[in-house]
Design a protein around this motif. Structure first.
Motif, PDB file in Angstrom:
ATOM      1  N   ALA A 155       0.828  -1.205   0.000  1.00 29.69           N
ATOM      2  CA  ALA A 155       0.000   0.000   0.000  1.00 29.69           C
ATOM      3  C   ALA A 155       0.866   1.260   0.000  1.00 29.69           C
ATOM      4  CB  ALA A 155      -0.924  -0.012   1.216  1.00 29.69           C
ATOM      5  N   ARG A 156       1.954   1.227   0.756  1.00 29.21           N
ATOM      6  CA  ARG A 156       2.857   2.373   0.773  1.00 29.21           C
ATOM      7  C   ARG A 156       3.488   2.603  -0.601  1.00 29.21           C
ATOM      8  NH1 ARG A 156       6.024   1.048   6.456  1.00 29.21           N
ATOM      9  NH2 ARG A 156       4.415   1.866   7.863  1.00 29.21           N
ATOM     10  N   ALA A 157       3.845   1.515  -1.276  1.00 28.25           N
ATOM     11  CA  ALA A 157       4.423   1.648  -2.614  1.00 28.25           C
ATOM     12  C   ALA A 157       3.420   2.254  -3.587  1.00 28.25           C
ATOM     13  CB  ALA A 157       4.879   0.271  -3.112  1.00 28.25           C
ATOM     14  N   ARG A 158       2.172   1.862  -3.457  1.00 31.48           N
ATOM     15  CA  ARG A 158       1.134   2.439  -4.305  1.00 31.48           C
ATOM     16  C   ARG A 158       0.968   3.928  -4.046  1.00 31.48           C
ATOM     17  NH1 ARG A 158      -3.692  -2.039  -4.542  1.00 31.48           N
ATOM     18  NH2 ARG A 158      -4.779  -0.261  -5.456  1.00 31.48           N
ATOM     19  N   GLU A 159       0.993   4.289  -2.775  1.00 32.94           N
ATOM     20  CA  GLU A 159       0.821   5.697  -2.418  1.00 32.94           C
ATOM     21  C   GLU A 159       2.011   6.527  -2.885  1.00 32.94           C
ATOM     22  OE1 GLU A 159       0.166   8.468   1.588  1.00 32.94           O
ATOM     23  OE2 GLU A 159       0.311   6.284   1.749  1.00 32.94           O
ATOM     24  N   ARG A 160       3.215   5.976  -2.713  1.00 37.28           N
ATOM     25  CA  ARG A 160       4.422   6.701  -3.066  1.00 37.28           C
ATOM     26  C   ARG A 160       4.539   6.948  -4.559  1.00 37.28           C
ATOM     27  NH1 ARG A 160       7.407   3.451   0.275  1.00 37.28           N
ATOM     28  NH2 ARG A 160       8.051   2.197  -1.490  1.00 37.28           N
ATOM     29  N   THR A 161       4.222   5.950  -5.347  1.00 37.76           N
ATOM     30  CA  THR A 161       4.476   6.015  -6.795  1.00 37.76           C
ATOM     31  C   THR A 161       3.242   6.384  -7.611  1.00 37.76           C
ATOM     32  OG1 THR A 161       3.971   3.661  -7.110  1.00 37.76           O
ATOM     33  CG2 THR A 161       6.263   4.248  -6.560  1.00 37.76           C
ATOM     34  N   GLY A 162       2.055   6.186  -7.046  1.00 38.45           N
ATOM     35  CA  GLY A 162       0.841   6.390  -7.824  1.00 38.45           C
ATOM     36  C   GLY A 162       0.528   5.230  -8.747  1.00 38.45           C
ATOM     37  N   GLU A 163       1.305   4.137  -8.664  1.00 45.53           N
ATOM     38  CA  GLU A 163       1.081   2.963  -9.508  1.00 45.53           C
ATOM     39  C   GLU A 163       0.467   1.843  -8.676  1.00 45.53           C
ATOM     40  OE1 GLU A 163       1.391   3.334 -12.537  1.00 45.53           O
ATOM     41  OE2 GLU A 163       2.803   4.997 -12.760  1.00 45.53           O
ATOM     42  N   ARG A 164      -0.227   0.938  -9.363  1.00 46.01           N
ATOM     43  CA  ARG A 164      -0.842  -0.186  -8.669  1.00 46.01           C
ATOM     44  C   ARG A 164       0.083  -1.391  -8.600  1.00 46.01           C
ATOM     45  NH1 ARG A 164      -6.044   0.913  -7.764  1.00 46.01           N
ATOM     46  NH2 ARG A 164      -6.540  -1.265  -7.286  1.00 46.01           N
TER      47      ARG A 164
END
Length: 458
Positions: free
Chosen positions: A56-65
C-alpha cells in the motif's frame, strides 16, 4: 518525479516508469492496457507479515498499482506494445500481479501482431511472495517463447538497475538488447555478488564488451534508436520474402588474368571492405553485437539495414581471421532474421577461420558447423557476395549454396596458395603456379559453378 527505493528514499539518476515511457513514445501516443487485478490472500501468497502495508505504501508513493506499467505506444509512427518497470515500487520487483501485467502485454502483442518493447529496471523477484514470485520467471519465459514462435520481435532496454530474473528473462531473452549508458546490468545485484567481484562486469558497458548486449545508448538518443529499430523490425514481411540483390562491386572493373593476381588484389590494403559496401547498400542500418556466450568479434559486422524500403539482415566479414564469437554472432543474426521473415545478405572476406589455441578452446569447429547449418536451413533467402578473400571453410560457412556472387577483386579457394604449396612440399617459387592450379579467380568460380556470376561496378 524521481523514483524511490523500497524504503521510500529518493533514488538519484533514475526516472519513473511513466517518465521513461514519455521519453520514448510519440506525443500522447500511449494507451495503457486494462489488466484485471487478482485478489490475493492477506499479506500475499506466503503470508509475509507486513507485506500488505508495504504494498500500500508503494502504491501511495508512486501512484502505480504495481511495479510494471504496460500499454500500446507509437514510436516514430510505428506501433508497439510497451511495458516499463517502476523501480520505486518495491524495487521494480516481480510478483504475481507483475506477472499478470507482463502476460497481458505479451498477449496484446500477439493479438495485434506488434513488437514488444521492455523498459526494464528491476531488482529481481519479490521476496515477500517467495517461490510464487520466482515462478513468474517461468511465466515470462513461456510468454516470450510464444511471441518468438509467432515471429514477433522483442526489444529490451536495460535501465538502471537491471538485475536478477528481470535481466535473465525480459532482458537477456530479447531479440535486440539495448542498454542505457552507465546502467547496472547483471544477474547478481550489488548486495549479493561476491565482495571481490569486478564492478565493471556488472555495467552496461561491461556487458557490451562481453558480447551480452547489442548497443549502449545515451538516454537522450533512446527515442531515435527505438524508432530506427522499429522501422527495421516492425514492418510486415513479404510472404515469401524476396532475395536481397547482391551489392555492386567497388574495386577493379575486370577479373584478373592470373590466379596469383587475384590473391594480391583481394589482399590489397586499399581494396574496399565490408563497411564501405554496407554504407553504400543501405539507407539505414543498426548493428547487433556479441555471441551471447562471452565473446565479440570486431571482424564480423552483423545487423539489420533498410534497402529501398525493405529490411535486410547482414553478416559481413571484414578481412580478418574470423573468431568463434564472430560465427556465433552471425548464427544468431541469421536465425533471428529467419524467424522474422527477413532476407539475409552475407559478405565474405576472410583469410580463414582463426586457428590459434584460443580459437580452438573457444569452439571454432562447433561455431563454424553452426554457421553452415544456419545458412543451410534458413527458410528465408540468403544472398552472398565475396568481396575479398575467400579462405577455405572459414569463408564457405557464410556462403549461400547456388546464391553466391563474386567481385572482380576477390578469390575463393579450398586453401591459401602458400599453404597448398607447403602441404604439397613445393618450393616457395611454386606458389604462383599453385594459385593458377587452384582455379580460384572470380571467372574460375563461375565456370566451376561455385558462383552465379561476377558482379559489375555500380
Amino acid at each position: 518525479m524521481a523514483e524511490r527505493d523500497t524504503a521510500g528514499r529518493a533514488t538519484a539518476g533514475r526516472v519513473t516508469a511513466r517518465d521513461a515511457i514519455a521519453a520514448v513514445v510519440d506525443d500522447s501516443a500511449f494507451a495503457e492496457l486494462a489488466v484485471s487485478e487478482r485478489v490475493s490472500a492477506p499479506d500475499g501468497p506466503i503470508g509475509w507479515e507486513g507485506y500488505d502495508v508495504s504494498h500500500a505504501r508503494a502504491r501511495e508513493r508512486t501512484g502505480e498499482r504495481e511495479s510494471v506499467v504496460c500499454g500500446v505506444g507509437t514510436f516514430g509512427g510505428r506501433r508497439a506494445v510497451l511495458l516499463a518497470f517502476e523501480f520505486g515500487f518495491l524495487g521494480g520487483s516481480l510478483g504475481e500481479r507483475t506477472g499478470d501485467r507482463i502476460e497481458a502485454a505479451y498477449t496484446a502483442a500477439r493479438e495485434e501482431r506488434l513488437p514488444l518493447v521492455s523498459l526494464v529496471a528491476t531488482g529481481g523477484s519479490r521476496m515477500q511472495e517467495g517461490m510464487r514470485a520466482l515462478t513468474q520467471l517461468q511465466r515470462v519465459a513461456h510468454q516470450s517463447a510464444l511471441n518468438r514462435a509467432a515471429g514477433l520481435p522483442q526489444i529490451a532496454v536495460l535501465r538502471d538497475p537491471t538485475t536478477g530474473g528481470g535481466w535473465a528473462t525480459l532482458g537477456a531473452g530479447a531479440d535486440v538488447i539495448l542498454a542505457l549508458s552507465g546502467a547496472q546490468v547483471g544477474f547478481a545485484g550489488s548486495r549479493v555478488r561476491p565482495p571481490d567481484a569486478d564492478p565493471a562486469a556488472y555495467t552496461a558497458e561491461g556487458q557490451l564488451a562481453a558480447g551480452h548486449i547489442d548497443q549502449v545508448v545515451a538516454p537522450q538518443e533512446l527515442r531515435a534508436s527505438l524508432g530506427r529499430w522499429l522501422t527495421l523490425l516492425a514492418g510486415r514481411p513479404e510472404s515469401p520474402p524476396a532475395a536481397a540483390p547482391p551489392p555492386a562491386a567497388f574495386g577493379a572493373g575486370q577479373p584478373p588474368e592470373r590466379g596469383w593476381d587475384a590473391v594480391l588484389r583481394a589482399r590489397a590494403d586499399a581494396r574496399p571492405r565490408a563497411k564501405a559496401y554496407l554504407d553504400a547498400y543501405f539507407e539505414l542500418r543498426e548493428p547487433v553485437s556479441g555471441d551471447r556466450c562471452g565473446g565479440v568479434d570486431a571482424g564480423m559486422l552483423c545487423g539489420f539495414g533498410l534497402r529501398e524500403g525493405r529490411t535486410v539482415a547482414y553478416a559481413a566479414q571484414c578481412g580478418t581471421a574470423t573468431l568463434p564469437a564472430g560465427y556465433r554472432t552471425a548464427v544468431r543474426l541469421i536465425r533471428l532474421a529467419d524467424r522474422l521473415g527477413i532476407p539475409v545478405l552475407t559478405l565474405v572476406d576472410t583469410p580463414g577461420a582463426a586457428n590459434d589455441h584460443r580459437a580452438e578452446r573457444a569452439g571454432a569447429g562447433a561455431a563454424i558447423a553452426a554457421t553452415f547449418a544456419a545458412v543451410a536451413t534458413a527458410s528465408v533467402p540468403v544472398t552472398t557476395l565475396v568481396i575479398g578473400e575467400g579462405g577455405s571453410g572459414g569463408a564457405l560457412a557464410l556462403a549461400a549454396p547456388e546464391h553466391t556472387w563474386v567481385t572482380p577483386d576477390s578469390y575463393f579457394s579450398v586453401i591459401a596458395p602458400e599453404a597448398a604449396a607447403a602441404i604439397l612440399k613445393r618450393p616457395a617459387d611454386a606458389v604462383r603456379d599453385t594459385a593458377d592450379q587452384l582455379r580460384l579467380r572470380p571467372q574460375d568460380l563461375v565456370e566451376l559453378g561455385v558462383a552465379r556470376g561476377v558482379v559489375g561496378r555500380g
